[in-house]
Design a protein around this motif. Structure first.
Motif, PDB file in Angstrom:
ATOM      1  N   UNK A 125      -3.839 -11.738   3.679  1.00  0.00           N
ATOM      2  CA  UNK A 125      -2.905 -11.115   4.619  1.00  0.00           C
ATOM      3  C   UNK A 125      -1.661 -10.577   3.906  1.00  0.00           C
ATOM      4  N   UNK A 126      -0.988 -11.432   3.152  1.00  0.00           N
ATOM      5  CA  UNK A 126       0.296 -11.062   2.565  1.00  0.00           C
ATOM      6  C   UNK A 126       0.170  -9.892   1.595  1.00  0.00           C
ATOM      7  N   UNK A 127      -0.857  -9.907   0.755  1.00  0.00           N
ATOM      8  CA  UNK A 127      -0.975  -8.883  -0.288  1.00  0.00           C
ATOM      9  C   UNK A 127      -2.180  -7.972  -0.093  1.00  0.00           C
ATOM     10  N   UNK A 128      -2.831  -8.134   1.069  1.00  0.00           N
ATOM     11  CA  UNK A 128      -3.947  -7.263   1.406  1.00  0.00           C
ATOM     12  C   UNK A 128      -3.704  -6.498   2.682  1.00  0.00           C
ATOM     13  N   UNK A 129      -3.779  -7.192   3.818  1.00  0.00           N
ATOM     14  CA  UNK A 129      -3.664  -6.534   5.124  1.00  0.00           C
ATOM     15  C   UNK A 129      -2.273  -5.935   5.322  1.00  0.00           C
ATOM     16  N   UNK A 130      -1.223  -6.657   4.938  1.00  0.00           N
ATOM     17  CA  UNK A 130       0.123  -6.119   5.125  1.00  0.00           C
ATOM     18  C   UNK A 130       0.345  -4.866   4.279  1.00  0.00           C
ATOM     19  N   UNK A 131      -0.220  -4.834   3.103  1.00  0.00           N
ATOM     20  CA  UNK A 131      -0.128  -3.630   2.270  1.00  0.00           C
ATOM     21  C   UNK A 131      -0.935  -2.497   2.908  1.00  0.00           C
ATOM     22  N   UNK A 132      -2.091  -2.836   3.487  1.00  0.00           N
ATOM     23  CA  UNK A 132      -2.895  -1.823   4.179  1.00  0.00           C
ATOM     24  C   UNK A 132      -2.127  -1.234   5.353  1.00  0.00           C
ATOM     25  N   UNK A 133      -1.426  -2.062   6.117  1.00  0.00           N
ATOM     26  CA  UNK A 133      -0.615  -1.567   7.233  1.00  0.00           C
ATOM     27  C   UNK A 133       0.431  -0.573   6.753  1.00  0.00           C
ATOM     28  N   UNK A 134       1.101  -0.928   5.684  1.00  0.00           N
ATOM     29  CA  UNK A 134       2.127  -0.036   5.116  1.00  0.00           C
ATOM     30  C   UNK A 134       1.507   1.286   4.674  1.00  0.00           C
ATOM     31  N   UNK A 135       0.375   1.223   3.994  1.00  0.00           N
ATOM     32  CA  UNK A 135      -0.286   2.453   3.535  1.00  0.00           C
ATOM     33  C   UNK A 135      -0.747   3.297   4.716  1.00  0.00           C
ATOM     34  N   UNK A 136      -1.262   2.659   5.760  1.00  0.00           N
ATOM     35  CA  UNK A 136      -1.642   3.398   6.962  1.00  0.00           C
ATOM     36  C   UNK A 136      -0.450   4.141   7.555  1.00  0.00           C
ATOM     37  N   UNK A 137       0.719   3.515   7.528  1.00  0.00           N
ATOM     38  CA  UNK A 137       1.917   4.162   8.081  1.00  0.00           C
ATOM     39  C   UNK A 137       2.300   5.402   7.294  1.00  0.00           C
ATOM     40  N   UNK A 138       1.820   5.497   6.051  1.00  0.00           N
ATOM     41  CA  UNK A 138       2.074   6.668   5.207  1.00  0.00           C
ATOM     42  C   UNK A 138       0.963   7.706   5.315  1.00  0.00           C
ATOM     43  N   UNK A 139      -0.036   7.421   6.142  1.00  0.00           N
ATOM     44  CA  UNK A 139      -1.139   8.355   6.319  1.00  0.00           C
ATOM     45  C   UNK A 139      -2.286   8.160   5.349  1.00  0.00           C
ATOM     46  N   UNK A 140      -2.381   6.980   4.717  1.00  0.00           N
ATOM     47  CA  UNK A 140      -3.451   6.694   3.769  1.00  0.00           C
ATOM     48  C   UNK A 140      -4.483   5.756   4.378  1.00  0.00           C
ATOM     49  N   UNK A 141      -5.749   6.019   4.098  1.00  0.00           N
ATOM     50  CA  UNK A 141      -6.770   5.004   4.308  1.00  0.00           C
ATOM     51  C   UNK A 141      -6.476   3.842   3.366  1.00  0.00           C
ATOM     52  N   UNK A 142      -6.746   2.625   3.806  1.00  0.00           N
ATOM     53  CA  UNK A 142      -6.561   1.455   2.949  1.00  0.00           C
ATOM     54  C   UNK A 142      -7.816   0.600   3.012  1.00  0.00           C
ATOM     55  N   UNK A 143      -8.376   0.313   1.866  1.00  0.00           N
ATOM     56  CA  UNK A 143      -9.620  -0.453   1.757  1.00  0.00           C
ATOM     57  C   UNK A 143      -9.318  -1.717   0.940  1.00  0.00           C
ATOM     58  N   UNK A 144      -9.222  -2.848   1.630  1.00  0.00           N
ATOM     59  CA  UNK A 144      -8.856  -4.109   0.993  1.00  0.00           C
ATOM     60  C   UNK A 144     -10.118  -4.741   0.407  1.00  0.00           C
TER      61      UNK A 144
END
Length: 295
Positions: A62-81
């Motif tokens: 969560x801390x270094x995977x999903x939360x980073x994915x959320x941030x990347x999504x907010x920038x318009x990026x797909x995030x694949x953890x």
């Protein structure tokens, strides 16, 4: 908690089971390699593979995977953890994390093309660095790495000097095989620009890891943007922001934006270049001869 769009199994084995509750779930037993995909609203502008830390002993999902994915999504990026298997766990070889990273990259290469970033924190940053060194057809536009043990866990370059090897032996063997940013180990020099975020007073991952990479980057001409924060703790991620490290997400976002813009500019120039048209119009016989020789 953000909704997960897809889980892709990258290897055989039963599904992974997270321990704990959101937002502090961890994965201590990785039964199979999995790719957890989070998609932004609207059309994606780029994609990233996210590598969570955990010292190659567990994954801070969560801390270094999903939360980073959320941030990347907010920038318009797909995030694949990536949930990669762990060296030495259940008999896994020393380079199993790299093998699983390559499986993820192979899959993403089959998707519609988008600019790619490797994003990793702590030991996940080391893996992001390793992945940025691979001669894969799907090359990254950049790597975003935070407080990662890039090179000074290697048996020859340890900082502080004399610290013991890391158990299990397979974990130490992976650090020894892949020191990132050491001039004497050219296979470990990234093939793409790198963004670094480190904590100056970090005793768990000392700043020497970043300094070693910077020296090599200067000597070989590798583009590196490095940010060192005076009072940041190890593992600051997107949570512990009481200090100047609160700037790092915006700095990283602007850096990725710049990388994407530079690539788009080059693509437009290449598309608009009259060179190939001029050559074919003026020297058709020579071009035809060259094509025949290459066949």
């Amino acid at each position: 908690m953000m909704e997960l769009d897809r889980i892709l199994a990258l290897s055989e084995g039963p599904p992974n089971q997270l321990q704990g509750d959101w937002p502090d779930r961890v994965l201590t037993q990785v039964k199979r390699a999995e790719l957890h995909s989070y998609l932004p609203e609207g059309k994606a502008r780029a994609r990233a593979i996210v590598y969570a830390g955990g010292g190659y002993l567990q994954l801070m999902h969560d801390k270094e995977g999903v939360e980073i994915a959320q941030w990347l999504n907010s920038l318009g990026l797909e995030a694949h953890v990536l949930q990669h298997r762990l060296p030495g766990q259940n008999g896994q070889p020393f380079d199993i994390a790299l093998q699983d990273g390559l499986r993820a990259l192979d899959h993403l290469a089959t998707l519609p093309p988008l600019p790619l970033f490797h994003v990793g924190l702590s030991s996940g940053g080391h893996l992001a660095g390793v992945m940025s060194c691979q001669a894969h057809a799907y090359q990254a536009h950049g790597a975003v790495i935070a407080y990662a043990p890039l090179n000074a866990n290697h048996r020859l370059y340890k900082a502080p000097a004399g610290k013991p090897d890391y158990p299990p032996p397979e974990k130490q063997a992976f650090y020894d095989a892949w020191p990132i940013g050491i001039a004497a180990e050219p296979h470990g020099i990234p093939r793409c620009p790198v963004f670094l975020a480190y904590a100056l007073m970090d005793t768990i991952v000392p700043v020497e890891h970043a300094l070693n990479l910077l020296r090599t980057a200067r000597d070989v001409g590798l583009e590196v943007d490095a940010h060192v924060f005076a009072r940041a703790p190890h593992g600051f991620g997107l949570r512990e922001m009481e200090g100047t490290q609160d700037q790092w997400p915006d700095l990283a976002a602007a850096w990725m934006e710049g990388r994407m813009a530079a690539t788009q500019t080059l693509a437009r120039k290449a598309a608009a270049s009259p060179a190939s048209h001029f050559q074919s119009a003026k020297t058709p016989t020579r071009l035809h001869s060259t094509q025949r020789q290459a066949m």
